[in-house]
Enzyme design. Structure first.
Site, mmCIF file in Angstrom:
data_model
loop_
_atom_site.group_PDB
_atom_site.id
_atom_site.type_symbol
_atom_site.label_atom_id
_atom_site.label_comp_id
_atom_site.label_asym_id
_atom_site.label_seq_id
_atom_site.Cartn_x
_atom_site.Cartn_y
_atom_site.Cartn_z
ATOM 1 N N LYS A 187 1.450 -11.146 -1.626
ATOM 2 C CA LYS A 187 2.821 -11.556 -1.954
ATOM 3 C C LYS A 187 3.641 -11.568 -0.661
ATOM 4 O O LYS A 187 4.033 -10.523 -0.157
ATOM 5 C CB LYS A 187 3.494 -10.614 -2.951
ATOM 6 N N GLU A 262 3.226 0.433 6.144
ATOM 7 C CA GLU A 262 3.690 0.101 7.505
ATOM 8 C C GLU A 262 5.187 -0.130 7.390
ATOM 9 O O GLU A 262 5.618 -1.184 6.914
ATOM 10 C CB GLU A 262 2.995 -1.164 8.009
ATOM 11 N N CYS A 296 9.737 -4.432 13.635
ATOM 12 C CA CYS A 296 9.598 -3.019 13.274
ATOM 13 C C CYS A 296 9.546 -2.176 14.539
ATOM 14 O O CYS A 296 10.014 -1.043 14.548
ATOM 15 C CB CYS A 296 8.351 -2.815 12.428
ATOM 16 N N GLU A 393 17.713 2.326 11.116
ATOM 17 C CA GLU A 393 17.148 1.072 11.615
ATOM 18 C C GLU A 393 18.167 -0.039 11.394
ATOM 19 O O GLU A 393 18.464 -0.394 10.246
ATOM 20 C CB GLU A 393 15.844 0.764 10.862
HETATM 21 P P1 NAD Z 1 11.569 -5.168 2.332
HETATM 22 O O1 NAD Z 1 11.105 -3.770 2.093
HETATM 23 O O2 NAD Z 1 12.876 -5.575 1.789
HETATM 24 O O3 NAD Z 1 10.519 -6.204 1.717
HETATM 25 C C1 NAD Z 1 9.153 -6.199 2.086
HETATM 26 C C2 NAD Z 1 8.345 -6.863 0.984
HETATM 27 O O4 NAD Z 1 8.416 -6.052 -0.184
HETATM 28 C C3 NAD Z 1 8.864 -8.242 0.577
HETATM 29 O O5 NAD Z 1 7.766 -9.087 0.286
HETATM 30 C C4 NAD Z 1 9.647 -7.929 -0.692
HETATM 31 O O6 NAD Z 1 9.769 -9.034 -1.571
HETATM 32 C C5 NAD Z 1 8.776 -6.846 -1.298
HETATM 33 N N1 NAD Z 1 9.446 -6.004 -2.283
HETATM 34 C C6 NAD Z 1 10.777 -5.855 -2.529
HETATM 35 N N2 NAD Z 1 10.977 -4.984 -3.554
HETATM 36 C C7 NAD Z 1 9.748 -4.563 -3.951
HETATM 37 C C8 NAD Z 1 9.290 -3.653 -4.932
HETATM 38 N N3 NAD Z 1 10.127 -2.993 -5.745
HETATM 39 N N4 NAD Z 1 7.958 -3.436 -5.035
HETATM 40 C C9 NAD Z 1 7.091 -4.055 -4.214
HETATM 41 N N5 NAD Z 1 7.457 -4.968 -3.282
HETATM 42 C C10 NAD Z 1 8.775 -5.212 -3.137
HETATM 43 O O7 NAD Z 1 11.475 -5.399 3.903
HETATM 44 P P2 NAD Z 1 11.910 -6.696 4.707
HETATM 45 O O8 NAD Z 1 13.410 -6.734 4.753
HETATM 46 O O9 NAD Z 1 11.178 -7.892 4.202
HETATM 47 O O10 NAD Z 1 11.314 -6.365 6.157
HETATM 48 C C11 NAD Z 1 11.968 -5.590 7.083
HETATM 49 C C12 NAD Z 1 11.419 -4.180 7.101
HETATM 50 O O11 NAD Z 1 10.005 -4.218 7.312
HETATM 51 C C13 NAD Z 1 11.966 -3.353 8.241
HETATM 52 O O12 NAD Z 1 12.238 -2.052 7.794
HETATM 53 C C14 NAD Z 1 10.807 -3.336 9.251
HETATM 54 O O13 NAD Z 1 10.823 -2.257 10.130
HETATM 55 C C15 NAD Z 1 9.636 -3.313 8.344
HETATM 56 N N6 NAD Z 1 8.432 -3.784 9.033
HETATM 57 C C16 NAD Z 1 7.446 -2.893 9.352
HETATM 58 C C17 NAD Z 1 6.315 -3.318 10.049
HETATM 59 C C18 NAD Z 1 5.218 -2.371 10.450
HETATM 60 O O14 NAD Z 1 4.133 -2.827 10.762
HETATM 61 N N7 NAD Z 1 5.447 -1.066 10.460
HETATM 62 C C19 NAD Z 1 6.201 -4.655 10.414
HETATM 63 C C20 NAD Z 1 7.230 -5.525 10.075
HETATM 64 C C21 NAD Z 1 8.335 -5.088 9.370
#
Ligand code: NAD
Length: 497
Positions: A187, A262, A296, A393
């Protein structure tokens, strides 16, 4: 196309189908997730807003494919061939992939091109591991016993990805799952699904059997939640924010599935006075401007030695003013857009809160006129570790600056965070570099460089930045289950007398 030319916006938005059981699934009456280019303010793509029932269908397809053994029981060499053909497919279509990645994310086209080409390398690397993955044997258990440790694919994996590096993050995970023999229901973020769906096509053309890779598009609720709760999924790999990761952790209790997390970061850039200051300033600017600070591993906390702080700030302010920010389709652009207007407002709110808490705005804090959402590179100096801008963050081009006087103090500031994702150290003194490296809590570290990597080394975080590791040989092992086997040799000594 000529890489120096600026591509145009698409004549009309592109509508995608989702992907289950090797088929593109289209339904006329479905709700859509509409994506407006964050840099241009016009609709560029739309993907179906799937339902929990769509997740069930995708999981059933993945389970069927896994149980049939059409992928999981193939020799590693055959899985490797598919991954290598997929890598070649990525290289062939890299211009198209980079174009849609830029339109949906707002990242510069040159950056998107290099991310897509780098991604191909992850499929190639995982192909190698598919051929070398092995277990262990124990010939030291005495004459009457022989031991084996067998690695088996975990099964069906749910793969949930964020919007900031849609194609590269997919590449850091998917080929490793496939190399292990797993089947997958992915997803992507509702903002950036295009290139994940294109990858499903590429894998199909490369010979991946139907049902091994499925993509369900849509919002976190219901689609992501249905994946994390699903009782027929054996493992979820989740990449995103800490808050959503916590929800995924709670949902995974449904069937005690394995969960790889992650999550976010607040990564320090530690600059010692003996560093090559020009190089360090360039690296620090790169580390916070890359992807407009929406990485991230963005180096968002500058921890700089007191004696050089003013000179270093001046270097940064000069370099920030020279970063080319604007239309990401222009090959000259270095820093593109912020993902949404809401996120732009959140970042601006953080800048205001930093100033209200006593930090000084050394540069930036502005937005660009015109369509789209852009924030100029921002430096907040005089930041204390207890301010929200130093603890949370921000996920934008906002660098906080805090000073230290001793290496111990530098390490203490660096570790004063709930996150432990990444850190960079700038010094010419190797002893100091390695001592600091050993004491800073982070899954990824860089010395005299920042935000670089490749498929060979594992990535992941400590503390609230997550658990588990992706990429490298470890990245394939993560998607396997160990089975231990004792084999009795010779005559059994009877238990029943
Ligand atoms: P997010 O947590 O809002 O969304 C991530 C994914 O989770 C999306 O596909 C979203 O649709 C899905 N999601 C949302 N609600 C959910 C639920 N209840 N259950 C399951 N899935 C759900 O994050 P974002 O805004 O898309 O990305 C930014 C964040 O990601 C930042 O905090 C960044 O640091 C982190 N990030 C971490 C890494 C890493 O490797 N550590 C890499 C990239 C981004």
């Amino acid at each position: 196309m000529d890489a120096s030319l600026k591509p145009s916006l698409p004549a009309q938005p592109r509508a995608f189908a989702f992907h289950v059981g090797g088929r593109a699934v289209r339904r006329g009456d479905r709700d859509w997730c509409v994506r407006v280019s964050p840099a241009h303010g016009v609709e560029v793509t739309r993907v179906p807003a799937c339902t929990a029932a769509d997740v069930d269908a995708a999981v059933a397809a993945a389970r069927r494919a896994f149980a049939q053994g059409i992928w999981s029981r193939l020799p590693g060499s055959e899985r490797a061939q598919v991954l290598l053909r997929a890598a070649a497919g990525v290289r062939e279509r890299f211009e198209e992939l980079a174009y849609w990645e830029t339109l949906e994310t707002g990242k510069p086209i040159t950056q998107a091109r290099s991310e897509v080409l780098a991604s191909a390398g992850y499929y190639e690397y995982a192909a190698g591991v598919a051929r070398t993955l092995s277990g262990d044997s124990f010939n030291n258990l005495g004459e009457g016993m022989f031991g084996l440790v067998v690695r088996e694919p975990i099964g069906v994996i749910g793969l949930i990805t964020p919007w900031n590096f849609p194609f590269l993050i997919l590449a850091e995970r998917l080929p490793f799952m496939l190399a292990a023999g797993c089947t997958v229901v992915a997803k992507p973020s509702e903002f950036t699904s295009a290139t994940t769906l294109m990858m499903a096509e590429i894998l199909g053309e490369a010979g991946l059997p139907d049902g091994v890779f499925n993509v369900v598009t849509g919002y976190g609720l219901p689609v992501g939640q249905a994946i994390t709760e699903h009782t027929d999924i054996d493992m979820v790999s989740f990449t995103g924010s800490v808050a959503t990761g916590q929800r995924a952790l709670a949902a995974s209790a449904s069937n005690i599935k394995k969960l790889g997390l992650e999550l976010g970061g607040k990564s320090p850039q530690i600059v010692f006075a003996d560093a090559d200051l020009e190089a360090a300033a360039d690296g620090v600017v790169y580390g916070i401007c890359l992807n407009a600070g929406q990485c991230c591993v963005s180096g968002s906390r500058l921890v700089v030695e007191e004696g050089i702080a003013d000179a270093f700030r001046d270097l940064l302010v000069d370099k920030f003013s020279r970063v080319r920010i604007g239309d990401p389709l222009d090959p000259a652009t270095q820093m593109g857009a912020i993902v949404t207007e809401a996120h732009q407002n959140k970042i601006l709110g953080y800048i205001r809160s930093g100033v209200a808490d006593g930090a000084r705005l050394a540069c930036g804090g502005g937005i660009l006129d015109g369509d789209g959402w852009f924030i100029t590179p921002t430096l907040l100096e005089g930041v204390r570790s207890d301010m929200a801008v130093a603890r949370e963050e921000i996920f934008g081009p906002v660098l906080t600056m805090t000073t230290f006087t001793t290496p111990d103090e530098a390490v203490a500031i660096a570790n004063d965070s709930v996150f432990g994702l990444a850190a960079s150290i700038w010094t010419k003194d190797l002893d100091k570099a390695l001592d600091t490296m050993r004491r800073v809590q982070a899954g990824r570290m860089w010395i005299n460089t920042t935000i670089t990597g490749g498929p060979e080394l594992p990535i992941g975080g400590s503390k609230q930045s997550g658990n588990g590791r992706e990429t490298g040989v470890y990245g394939v092992e993560e998607y396997t289950e160990l089975k231990s086997v004792h084999i009795a040799l010779g005559q059994r000594t009877p238990w029943v007398q």
